[in-house]
Structures are given as structure tokens and as C-alpha cells.
Design a protein around this motif. Structure first.
Motif, mmCIF file in Angstrom:
data_model
loop_
_atom_site.group_PDB
_atom_site.id
_atom_site.type_symbol
_atom_site.label_atom_id
_atom_site.label_comp_id
_atom_site.label_asym_id
_atom_site.label_seq_id
_atom_site.Cartn_x
_atom_site.Cartn_y
_atom_site.Cartn_z
ATOM 1 N N LEU A 212 -1.988 13.481 1.674
ATOM 2 C CA LEU A 212 -0.808 12.884 1.023
ATOM 3 C C LEU A 212 -1.128 11.400 0.799
ATOM 4 O O LEU A 212 -2.239 11.071 0.417
ATOM 5 N N ASP A 323 -4.612 17.986 -6.643
ATOM 6 C CA ASP A 323 -4.143 16.606 -6.800
ATOM 7 C C ASP A 323 -4.395 16.093 -8.203
ATOM 8 O O ASP A 323 -3.629 15.298 -8.731
ATOM 9 N N THR A 327 -1.010 18.322 -10.037
ATOM 10 C CA THR A 327 -0.060 17.222 -10.214
ATOM 11 C C THR A 327 0.160 16.943 -11.696
ATOM 12 O O THR A 327 1.291 16.786 -12.161
ATOM 13 N N GLY A 358 -1.403 3.279 -10.021
ATOM 14 C CA GLY A 358 -2.303 4.117 -9.215
ATOM 15 C C GLY A 358 -3.353 4.741 -10.109
ATOM 16 O O GLY A 358 -3.016 5.521 -11.006
ATOM 17 N N SER A 361 -7.069 9.831 -7.956
ATOM 18 C CA SER A 361 -7.198 11.167 -8.538
ATOM 19 C C SER A 361 -5.862 11.651 -9.091
ATOM 20 O O SER A 361 -5.813 12.283 -10.154
ATOM 21 N N ALA A 362 -4.767 11.344 -8.397
ATOM 22 C CA ALA A 362 -3.462 11.820 -8.873
ATOM 23 C C ALA A 362 -3.076 11.089 -10.163
ATOM 24 O O ALA A 362 -2.794 11.727 -11.188
ATOM 25 N N GLY A 363 -3.075 9.756 -10.118
ATOM 26 C CA GLY A 363 -2.660 8.964 -11.283
ATOM 27 C C GLY A 363 -3.519 9.282 -12.500
ATOM 28 O O GLY A 363 -3.001 9.540 -13.599
ATOM 29 N N LEU A 391 -2.194 0.522 -13.862
ATOM 30 C CA LEU A 391 -2.422 -0.544 -12.872
ATOM 31 C C LEU A 391 -2.981 0.072 -11.600
ATOM 32 O O LEU A 391 -2.614 1.195 -11.221
ATOM 33 N N ASP A 392 -3.842 -0.672 -10.946
ATOM 34 C CA ASP A 392 -4.242 -0.291 -9.588
ATOM 35 C C ASP A 392 -3.897 -1.450 -8.665
ATOM 36 O O ASP A 392 -3.112 -2.330 -9.043
ATOM 37 N N SER A 440 0.566 5.460 -6.143
ATOM 38 C CA SER A 440 -0.113 4.296 -5.560
ATOM 39 C C SER A 440 -0.289 4.381 -4.052
ATOM 40 O O SER A 440 -1.011 3.589 -3.476
ATOM 41 N N LEU A 466 5.673 9.343 -7.351
ATOM 42 C CA LEU A 466 5.060 10.608 -6.919
ATOM 43 C C LEU A 466 4.487 10.571 -5.506
ATOM 44 O O LEU A 466 4.195 11.617 -4.925
HETATM 45 N N1 LIG Z 1 3.901 14.416 -6.142
HETATM 46 C C1 LIG Z 1 2.799 15.128 -6.159
HETATM 47 O O1 LIG Z 1 2.784 16.313 -6.502
HETATM 48 C C2 LIG Z 1 1.531 14.486 -5.758
HETATM 49 C C3 LIG Z 1 1.512 13.241 -5.230
HETATM 50 N N2 LIG Z 1 0.340 12.671 -4.867
HETATM 51 C C4 LIG Z 1 0.417 11.369 -4.242
HETATM 52 O O2 LIG Z 1 -0.235 10.417 -5.050
HETATM 53 C C5 LIG Z 1 -0.672 9.371 -4.223
HETATM 54 C C6 LIG Z 1 -2.025 8.912 -4.693
HETATM 55 O O3 LIG Z 1 -3.013 9.884 -4.502
HETATM 56 P P1 LIG Z 1 -4.535 9.546 -4.925
HETATM 57 O O4 LIG Z 1 -4.592 9.205 -6.349
HETATM 58 O O5 LIG Z 1 -5.387 10.653 -4.510
HETATM 59 O O6 LIG Z 1 -4.794 8.293 -3.999
HETATM 60 P P2 LIG Z 1 -5.820 7.114 -4.105
HETATM 61 O O7 LIG Z 1 -5.758 6.388 -2.828
HETATM 62 O O8 LIG Z 1 -7.127 7.588 -4.607
HETATM 63 O O9 LIG Z 1 -5.229 6.197 -5.253
HETATM 64 C C7 LIG Z 1 -4.266 5.226 -5.051
HETATM 65 C C8 LIG Z 1 -4.329 4.273 -6.233
HETATM 66 O O10 LIG Z 1 -3.243 3.387 -6.126
HETATM 67 C C9 LIG Z 1 -3.720 2.087 -6.373
HETATM 68 N N3 LIG Z 1 -2.827 1.094 -5.788
HETATM 69 C C10 LIG Z 1 -2.776 0.648 -4.514
HETATM 70 N N4 LIG Z 1 -1.862 -0.316 -4.390
HETATM 71 C C11 LIG Z 1 -1.306 -0.473 -5.618
HETATM 72 C C12 LIG Z 1 -0.314 -1.346 -6.136
HETATM 73 N N5 LIG Z 1 0.279 -2.246 -5.375
HETATM 74 N N6 LIG Z 1 -0.004 -1.249 -7.439
HETATM 75 C C13 LIG Z 1 -0.619 -0.328 -8.239
HETATM 76 N N7 LIG Z 1 -1.578 0.492 -7.806
HETATM 77 C C14 LIG Z 1 -1.904 0.436 -6.505
HETATM 78 C C15 LIG Z 1 -5.114 2.069 -5.789
HETATM 79 O O11 LIG Z 1 -5.877 0.984 -6.299
HETATM 80 C C16 LIG Z 1 -5.592 3.417 -6.267
HETATM 81 O O12 LIG Z 1 -6.056 3.330 -7.586
HETATM 82 C C17 LIG Z 1 -0.615 9.900 -2.785
HETATM 83 O O13 LIG Z 1 0.447 9.270 -2.116
HETATM 84 C C18 LIG Z 1 -0.297 11.349 -2.925
HETATM 85 O O14 LIG Z 1 0.545 11.806 -1.909
HETATM 86 C C19 LIG Z 1 -0.861 13.298 -5.032
HETATM 87 C C20 LIG Z 1 -0.892 14.545 -5.547
HETATM 88 C C21 LIG Z 1 0.310 15.252 -5.907
#
Ligand SMILES: NC(=O)C1=CN([C@@H]2O[C@H](COP(=O)(O)OP(=O)(O)OC[C@H]3O[C@@H](n4cnc5c(N)ncnc54)[C@H](O)[C@@H]3O)[C@@H](O)[C@H]2O)C=CC1
Ligand SMILES: CC(=O)C(=O)O
Ligand SMILES: [Mg+2]
Length: 629
Positions: A212, A323, A327, A358, A361-363, A391-392, A440, A466
Motif C-alpha cells: 500500500l 498496481d 489501478t 505521484g 507505478s500507480a500514478g 508531479l512527484d 503520492s 488514491l
Molecule cells: N487506490 C488504488 O486502487 C491503488 C492505490 N495505490 C496507492 O498509490 C500509492 C502510490 O503507489 P506507487 O506508485 O507504487 O508508489 P511509489 O512510492 O512508487 O510512488 C510514489 C510517488 O509519489 C511521489 N511523491 C512523493 N511525495 C510527493 C509529493 N509531495 N507530491 C507529489 N508527488 C509525491 C514520489 O516521488 C513517487 O513518484 C500508494 O499509496 C498505493 O497504496 C496503488 C495501487 C492501487
């Protein structure tokens, strides 16, 4: 053995005490070139072997309270008793097991483990009740879960499953799922035979590297594979004995777990590079050798491996990454839902401007897929990319971004390098988005300023935080309602309550891949698909929106009711099979494809439904007429 010279051979028999140090049994041993007298070790009949005869093997040992030692089985026992893979990789001493139990005895389970304020002790009590039911009666468990799906999904799945994974090493009770670790290298193809089922239809596998939004949880990630498969069985009718949750333990970079005395994963930092991919390849070969038709869902692999693993296997095997693809498919379905709420058409997706926080992988999975949907509705690839602002953690991503930008992000960098690193508020003012997506992992990232600014330029902004679990949501439903003055359409990764603004009820939907993965997997599995194509995912998104009732749309819901999960999964499964037939990716012996050709969609629906597990008791012995009816 003590060696003696051959000259002492004469005194061989009858010398010394029978049971003493000078044992009478001596023998001759030929050594290179000469014979030597060897004195065998003394025999002591009082010595008792430390082993006992166990006639059971594998899970039968673990499920027998008399023989079971749980995590305390050492590797010699694990190999002799076919337990390898059925237990966490690290052996836990008896004394530590006692310590763990005593803590729970004295303080109760909710207090043993670190807290997440958004997961209440009440959630944990309910989780424990359900877990214990699942361990003793799965049919009853699934009947109750299915009948109360909306109420209980937040217990077996997000947000409670997040707490459960964080504390898996403290609350672990019974073996469930397959543990593969770096220690099993070279042995996986035999280890997989320790799993009790001769047929498996679906595997959810994680390496626990990004569970998550909670980060690296190492072997504890198994909890998410278990939670996802609970949803497979309840939501899509996979048979509970035909699914296999898996964790591949390649170590963890989570210091607090590495230092925790009760952590039962490998105590090493994460494996990287070729060794990592070779290990995952070995896992794939092992499970596919035993279960050649199995569908494999990759779950919660950190972004640095997620896309690479998907690209590695997706053309060869029946796999998907939840993901990235689950997603994205869900979000596209939700956007179609939001367009329907506004009285617009699906094709109007081409007119949306989308800010995504974000670039993981999700974004990025969402961005790539939405762009694909826009091209399907007429935009060029270039025009579609222009619709996104990403944005990241370093702000807006533009072509001026220094360093290596991942290849899946690069095409979506904004052209204007002067805006590099711009913050979210300035980006919202500049872009005037109609949709704001958070992936994010940063709880509370969206503030009143952001949503107020968005509402200034958009009549009905769609707000989609998300990130999971609840503590990581970029904003809550209440905040969205207040800050958009009731105009916002809202859907979050973890459940949020509906709210009231200005006397009017505002729906809160759940934008979670749980809407898609059960039905997608069901279609791919029952349809005997060879691979999963993007078109199949696209058809899943389109059928999701068809499941929303007019009544729900009028309340502003952009997803169907979760209590309809079986109907939703059935619809999605049928659309996925239909598309797979068009894409020519079904196997020659696909009965589903034949049924579709012979009887059309309705026939296919009955066929798929007939393959879904119904949680009812079957007679286990022949019952004479009149008994048990
Ligand atoms: N609702 C759903 O069905 C799903 C939700 N998710 C959620 O998505 C989230 C992200 O997953 P991943 O992409 O795999 O994680 P990840 O850790 O690979 O990506 C997070 C991204 O957010 C960015 N980030 C961090 N702080 C930020 C900020 N202040 N402003 C903008 N961007 C920022 C990071 O630089 C990174 O690019 C997780 O919390 C996960 O639970 C994931 C899959 C499905
Ligand atoms: C829902 C999900 O897959 C995640 O948050 O990672
Ligand atoms: Mg996930």
C-alpha cells in the motif's frame, strides 16, 4: 574414530566393559596402502534419539496442534517434513514464541502492535474474529464475507490489511500462503510441491517492497497477497482451495523490521540487480511448471521493479500487475462514471485536464492508460500527453528535469522546462485541471488551497486521492466536500463516508483496484487466456461503468455499489473474455470461447457464473434421500 595399529588386533574381543569407554567392537579399516585397526565410538544404550516418528507431512503437520511448532521448525525438520515454503524463512526460537504470546495475553492484540490512528481497535477486533473464522471454516467465512461485503472489505482489505501487514510478525498465528526466500534458490521447483493443492487458478505474489503506501514491509507483505485473494474468492468466486498467496522474501531495507527480535523474514538488505531478477524468474518457472494455466497477479512491487517485471513476463504468461494495470483500469472506469454523473459521454475524456501527484507505478500506470483511452476516442498520442501534468516529490516534471527520468515518465514531461519543479498550487492555477489524482503515498497532501483553486476553474472537479491505507489518503471526503463547496465528485483508495454539504448528501466512492482485479482475473482464468492485453483491460473499464445504476449516478457515485461485487466481476469477466477472443489470445481448448460463439454473451454469462464458487456446504458423504435437505 580412534585408530590403532594392527599389532593390537589380538586383544580384540571381550576386553573392557561392554558399555564403557573401551568398547569391544572393533573393526579393520583399509586405508591407502595399509590396514589399520579402528576403534568405533563407545555405545551408550541410554542415549535417546531426539527425533520422534511423525507420519504426517506438509500442512498436515502445521495444522495438527500436537506436532506443530510454527516458526520454530528448523530447516532440517522443514526439509524432512516437506515444510519448506510453508513457513516464514527465519527460525524463531521457542523462547521468543513464548514472549510473543505472553505480550498478547497480557495486553490484547490491538495493543501488541504499533497503531495506525485510522485503523481502530474495533477494526482489529473484527479482523481477528474473521481471521479466526477463516482458519476454522472457510465456507462459513466466505458466506459471511460475501453477504456483508461492503462492511467487511475494509476489515480483510484496506485499511485494516495495512495494519495487519505492518504487524504481521507480531500477529502471525497460522500458516497461510507460500513463503519463498533467497534461501530457496535452486530449490523452488521442488518446494512448490509442498503446497497441498494439485490445481491452482490464481496466485497473488508480492516481494513486500511497497505495501500500500506503507513502504517496505519485507516478508510481512504476505498479508496483502492474502487480503487480495480473500477478495478474489468472495468477489469473483475463485475457489479458496485453488488460490495461492505468495511472498518472495529478498530481504528488506526497513531498519525497524531488521532490528526487531520477532521479525521472521530474512535479516538482510534487499537483493538487487541480476540476482533479484534471476530469483523471480526461478519462482515463475517453478510455479508454472506445476501449475501451467495459473494466472499470476503481481502486487505491491516497488516501482523500480514493477514495470520491468511486467514487461518481462506479460507477452509470455498470464500475468498482470495490479498496481499498474488494475489501478489504471479502475481509474478509467471511475472517470467514465464521473462523466456519466455529469451527463457527459465517455468520449469526453479527451477534454479532461488531469493533474497527477505521484509518478510511481500507480500514478504512471494510470497516466499511460488514460492517455491510451484518449487516443481510442480520437486524440493523437501527442495531444493525449498534453492533457497531463505530473508531479512527484520534486514538483512538476518537465523536460528540464535534471538526472535520469524513468522511460515511462519521460514522454509525459511538460515541454516548458521553465516550470520545472513547480508546486501543486501553481500547477493547478496554470493547468486548470478537471481531475486531480493522488498516488503520492502522502496523507493530507491536498489542502484547502488546492481544492479551492481547482473549484474556481472547474464546475465539478473530480478529486481522486488514491493512496492507501486511510492514513495516506491525500484528502478525506469531508475535506473535499468542504473545500469544493459541495461541487467535487469524490473517490478515494480506501473507504470514506458520504458527507453532507449545505443539506445535500455527497457520495463518496471507493476508487480501488478491487473493482477490477477479481473480474479481470476471473475472465482471464475461466476464459483460458494466454496473456492479458490492453484491450482486455479497456473493455473491463467500459463494463465497470455499465454496472452503475441510474440511482447511484444521480447521487454522484462514480462506481457501482460494492455489495454488487459478484455481479460486477461477472460482467467484467465476460467483457474480458469477449475481448480476448477478438484479440486471439484464448487457448484452443477454451470452453468459454466456444460457449460465446455458440450461445452469445448471455450463454457466456451463465457459463462463467457456473464456474464461480458459491459458499454453501456440499455433502461430504453420500446422503440418502431425505437427509440433510
Ligand atoms: N487506490 C488504488 O486502487 C491503488 C492505490 N495505490 C496507492 O498509490 C500509492 C502510490 O503507489 P506507487 O506508485 O507504487 O508508489 P511509489 O512510492 O512508487 O510512488 C510514489 C510517488 O509519489 C511521489 N511523491 C512523493 N511525495 C510527493 C509529493 N509531495 N507530491 C507529489 N508527488 C509525491 C514520489 O516521488 C513517487 O513518484 C500508494 O499509496 C498505493 O497504496 C496503488 C495501487 C492501487
Ligand atoms: C490497492 C492497492 O493495490 C494498493 O494500494 O497498493
Ligand atoms: Mg497494491
Amino acid at each position: 574414530m580412534q585408530r590403532k595399529t594392527s599389532s593390537s588386533l589380538l586383544g580384540l574381543v571381550g576386553r573392557g566393559g561392554v558399555y564403557g569407554r573401551s568398547c569391544p567392537h572393533r573393526s579393520l579399516v583399509a586405508t591407502t596402502g595399509s590396514s589399520e585397526e579402528v576403534e568405533p565410538p563407545p555405545y551408550n544404550p541410554d542415549v535417546k534419539d531426539r527425533s520422534v516418528i511423525v507420519r504426517k507431512k506438509g500442512v498436515e503437520v502445521l495444522h495438527d496442534p500436537w506436532w506443530n511448532k510454527g516458526t520454530s521448525f528448523n530447516y532440517v525438520e522443514r526439509d524432512a517434513l516437506s515444510l519448506r515454503g510453508l513457513l516464514p524463512p527465519c527460525e524463531i526460537p521457542f523462547s521468543k514464541q513464548i514472549e510473543r504470546f505472553m505480550k498478547e495475553y497480557q495486553h490484547g492484540i490491538a495493543h501488541v502492535a504499533p497503531k495506525d490512528e485510522t485503523v481502530t481497535p474495533e477494526n482489529i477486533r473484527k479482523w481477528k474474529a474473521l481471521e479466526s473464522l477463516q482458519n476454522r471454516n472457510e465456507v462459513l467465512f466466505y458466506k459471511i464475507l460475501l453477504d456483508n461485503f461492503e462492511d467487511m472489505a475494509p476489515i480483510v482489505y484496506t485499511p485494516t490489511v495495512g495494519w495487519c501487514c505492518q504487524n504481521f510478525h507480531l500477529i502471525y498465528r497460522q500458516a497461510r500462503g507460500l513463503f519463498i526466500s533467497e534461501r530457496d534458490r535452486g530449490m523452488m521447483s521442488s518446494l512448490v510441491y509442498n503446497w497441498p493443492a494439485s490445481k491452482i487458478h490464481a496466485i497473488v505474489v508480492t516481494d513486500g517492497s511497497r505495501v500500500l503506501g506503507l513502504g517496505d514491509l519485507g516478508v510481512n507483505g504476505l498479508g496483502i497477497s492474502i487480503g487480495k485473494l480473500d477478495i478474489y474468492c468472495a468477489g469473483a468466486g475463485f475457489h479458496p482451495s485453488r488460490v495461492m498467496p505468495v511472498v518472495i522474501d529478498v530481504g528488506t531495507n526497513n531498519e525497524s523490521l531488521l532490528n526487531h527480535p520477532l521479525y521472521f523474514g530474512l535479516r538482510r538488505r534487499r537483493l538487487e540487480g541480476d540476482e533479484y531478477y534471476e530469483l523471480i524468474d526461478e519462482f515463475m518457472r517453478a510455479v508454472l511448471a506445476r501449475y501451467p494455466n495459473v494466472l499470476i497477479q503481481f502486487e505491491d512491487f516497488s516501482t523500480n521493479h514493477a514495470q520491468a517485471l511486467l514487461d518481462r513476463y506479460r507477452e509470455h504468461h498470464l500475468v498482470f500487475n495490479d498496481d499498474i494495470q488494475g489501478t489504471a483500469t479502475t481509474v478509467l472506469g471511475g472517470i467514465y462514471g464521473a462523466l456519466a454523473v455529469k451527463g457527459s459521454q465517455a468520449k469526453d475524456i479527451t477534454e479532461q485536464t488531469i493533474v497527477v501527484c505521484g509518478a510511481g507505478s500507480a500514478g504512471m500506470g494510470v497516466v499511460q492508460f488514460l492517455a491510451k483511452a484518449m487516443t481510442k476516442h480520437g486524440l493523437s498520442e501527442e495531444e493525449a500527453r498534453e492533457r497531463f501534468w505530473i508531479l512527484d516529490e520534486d514538483g512538476l516534471i518537465t523536460r528540464g528535469r535534471p538526472g535520469n527520468v524513468p522511460s515511462f515518465v519521460k514522454p509525459f514531461s511538460r515541454k516548458d522546462a521553465g516550470m520545472e519543479g513547480q508546486d501543486l498550487l501553481s500547477t493547478i492555477r496554470e493547468a486548470k485541471p478537471t481531475i486531480l489524482i493522488g498516488a503520492s503515498t502522502v496523507g493530507g497532501l491536498f489542502t484547502s488551497e488546492h481544492l479551492e483553486a481547482m473549484s474556481e476553474s472547474c464546475d465539478r472537479p473530480l478529486v481522486m486521492p488514491l493512496s492507501n491505507p486511510t492514513s495516506k489518503l491525500e484528502c478525506t471526503s469531508e475535506q473535499s466536500a468542504q473545500w469544493t463547496k459541495g461541487k467535487g465528485i469524490f473517490a478515494a483508495g480506501s473507504p470514506q463516508p458520504n458527507c453532507v454539504y449545505d443539506g445535500q448528501e455527497i457520495a463518496s466512492s471507493q476508487a480501488n483496484n478491487m473493482y477490477i482485479f477479481p473480474g479481470l482475473a476471473l475472465g482471464a482464468s475461466v476464459g483460458k487466456c494466454k496473456i492479458i492485453t490492453d484491450n482486455m483491460l479497456m473493455s473491463a473499464s467500459e463494463s465497470l461503468v455499465n454496472c452503475i445504476t441510474q440511482e447511484d449516478l444521480s447521487k454522484g457515485s462514480i462506481y457501482p455499489k460494492l455489495s454488487m461485487i459478484r455481479d460486477i466481476s461477472l460482467e467484467i469477466a465476460c467483457s474480458v473474455i469477449e475481448q480476448a477472443v477478438v484479440d486471439k489470445v484464448v487457448k484452443a481448448d477454451s470452453r468459454a470461447a466456444e460457449v460465446l460463439e455458440e450461445q452469445g454473451r448471455e450463454g457466456l454469462k451463465s457459463f462463467v457464473k457456473s464456474r464461480m464458487f458459491q459458499p454453501n456446504y456440499d455433502p461430504l458423504v453420500y446422503l440418502p434421500p431425505g437427509i440433510g435437505e
